[in-house]
Design an enzyme around this catalytic site. Structure first.
Site, short mmCIF file in Angstrom:
data_model
loop_
_atom_site.label_atom_id
_atom_site.label_comp_id
_atom_site.label_asym_id
_atom_site.label_seq_id
_atom_site.Cartn_x
_atom_site.Cartn_y
_atom_site.Cartn_z
CG HIS A 17 -2.00 -1.08 1.12
ND1 HIS A 17 -2.77 -1.45 2.19
CD2 HIS A 17 -2.38 -1.89 0.11
CE1 HIS A 17 -3.59 -2.43 1.84
NE2 HIS A 17 -3.37 -2.72 0.57
N GLY B 117 -1.86 -9.37 12.50
CA GLY B 117 -2.43 -8.06 12.79
C GLY B 117 -3.18 -7.42 11.65
N1 APR Z 1 -1.37 -7.50 17.74
C1 APR Z 1 -2.01 -8.25 16.80
N2 APR Z 1 -3.18 -7.88 16.19
C2 APR Z 1 -3.71 -6.71 16.56
C3 APR Z 1 -3.12 -5.87 17.56
C4 APR Z 1 -1.89 -6.31 18.15
N3 APR Z 1 -1.24 -5.59 19.09
N4 APR Z 1 -3.91 -4.76 17.72
C5 APR Z 1 -4.95 -4.90 16.84
N5 APR Z 1 -4.84 -6.07 16.16
C6 APR Z 1 -5.69 -6.58 15.07
C7 APR Z 1 -7.15 -6.22 15.12
O1 APR Z 1 -7.90 -7.22 15.82
C8 APR Z 1 -7.54 -6.21 13.63
O2 APR Z 1 -7.92 -7.51 13.19
O3 APR Z 1 -5.20 -5.96 13.89
C9 APR Z 1 -6.23 -5.83 12.93
C10 APR Z 1 -6.19 -4.42 12.36
O4 APR Z 1 -7.14 -4.37 11.33
P1 APR Z 1 -7.39 -3.01 10.49
O5 APR Z 1 -7.45 -1.87 11.42
O6 APR Z 1 -8.54 -3.29 9.59
O7 APR Z 1 -6.03 -2.85 9.66
P2 APR Z 1 -5.56 -3.60 8.33
O8 APR Z 1 -6.06 -5.01 8.28
O9 APR Z 1 -4.11 -3.39 8.21
O10 APR Z 1 -6.32 -2.74 7.20
C11 APR Z 1 -6.09 -3.06 5.86
O11 APR Z 1 -7.30 -1.12 5.13
O12 APR Z 1 -7.77 1.02 5.68
C12 APR Z 1 -7.10 0.25 4.79
O13 APR Z 1 -5.16 0.67 3.49
C13 APR Z 1 -5.60 0.51 4.80
O14 APR Z 1 -3.76 -1.08 4.84
C14 APR Z 1 -5.02 -0.79 5.38
C15 APR Z 1 -6.06 -1.81 5.01
#
Ligand code: APR
Length: 250
Positions: free
Chosen positions: A118, A186
């Site tokens: 990204h 994560g």
């Molecule tokens: N350790 C492990 N997992 C974690 C922790 C932690 N300390 N804290 C939060 N999580 C988990 C949450 O339960 C959730 O499933 O991390 C995940 C974060 O999810 P999102 O906030 O949706 O982030 P992500 O999956 O990276 O989003 C994907 O969406 O908004 C767009 O482009 C943006 O790259 C991003 C994409």
């Protein structure tokens, strides 16, 4: 899945592919996107901030929002989760790190074989010509202008509805299909095409280990395993369990 069973899979793996999301950087103080209260999208509308249309509508609003995030990223340091992935890369014959994160913390931790799916918030590019601009001046006018064509500069990240950086998806797909162990760390697995990578690996016979603070919304089934907990705690524990006698670890 037990930590020992996960360690057994890691010990015998030759080609490891890892997909990371915002969760791995949460312990570095960078908010995730979708965590109920603390997630960015809980207080901001992605349609207003992370789409080409939003930038055309209000370039200054989008620039300022990313400048605020860039300042937070500049203060953040990699955590034990990032460093544990560096340790895994050092010990397995082939390793690919596919990240959805734009914070650059994996490379800062020392990871080498990284695919930034990204983009990277530490870079900007011309919104007209697409060239990456190394240095820019934050002046009165925001966004600043491209030094070559005076087009607006924009963050070098992938917005909703945009294609991934050239070659990134192909490289990611190849490493997912060729790996013999896939770690998903994560991520909420909601945003495609990145979210399809663990299942591409699974379809090609690789066991998938999901490391997340919750199993909610995560895939399950034969060959899909879960280690529930914070990445900054689970990943170091996995490295220690896989290579207990190797004290060269950090
Ligand atoms: N350790 C492990 N997992 C974690 C922790 C932690 N300390 N804290 C939060 N999580 C988990 C949450 O339960 C959730 O499933 O991390 C995940 C974060 O999810 P999102 O906030 O949706 O982030 P992500 O999956 O990276 O989003 C994907 O969406 O908004 C767009 O482009 C943006 O790259 C991003 C994409």
């Amino acid at each position: 899945m037990t930590m020992d069973a996960a360690a057994d899979l890691l010990q015998v793996a030759n080609r490891v592919a890892v997909l990371t999301g915002a969760g791995i950087s949460a312990e570095s103080g960078i908010p995730t996107f979708r965590d109920a209260l603390s997630g960015l999208w809980a207080s901001y509308d992605p349609e207003e901030l992370a789409t080409p249309a939003a930038f055309r509508r209000n370039p200054q609003l989008v620039w300022d929002w990313y400048a605020e995030r860039r300042a937070k990223v500049a203060e953040a340091r990699p955590n034990q989760g990032h460093f544990a992935l560096v340790e895994i890369e050092r010990r397995v014959p082939e390793f690919t790190l596919l990240t959805q994160n734009v914070d650059g913390l994996h490379r800062e931790a020392g990871s080498r074989h990284v695919v930034e799916l990204h983009g990277n918030i530490r870079r900007v590019r011309c919104s007209d010509e697409g060239i990456v601009v190394e240095r820019w001046v934050e002046g009165e006018e925001r966004p600043p202008r491209c030094p070559r064509c005076s087009g607006f500069l924009r963050p070098d990240v992938v917005w909703f509805g945009e294609d991934l950086p050239e070659g990134a998806l192909e490289a990611a797909g190849r490493s997912a299909e060729e790996c013999d162990l896939f770690l998903s760390v994560g991520t909420s697995n909601l945003v495609v095409p990145a979210a399809s990578l663990p299942w591409q690996a699974h379809r090609h016979g690789a066991p998938v280990i999901v490391i997340n603070t919750t199993v909610e919304g995560q895939h399950s089934g034969p060959g899909i395993h879960h280690l529930v907990g914070k990445a900054g705690e689970v990943l170091p524990a996995l490295v220690r369990a896989a290579w207990p006698t190797d004290r060269t670890a950090w």
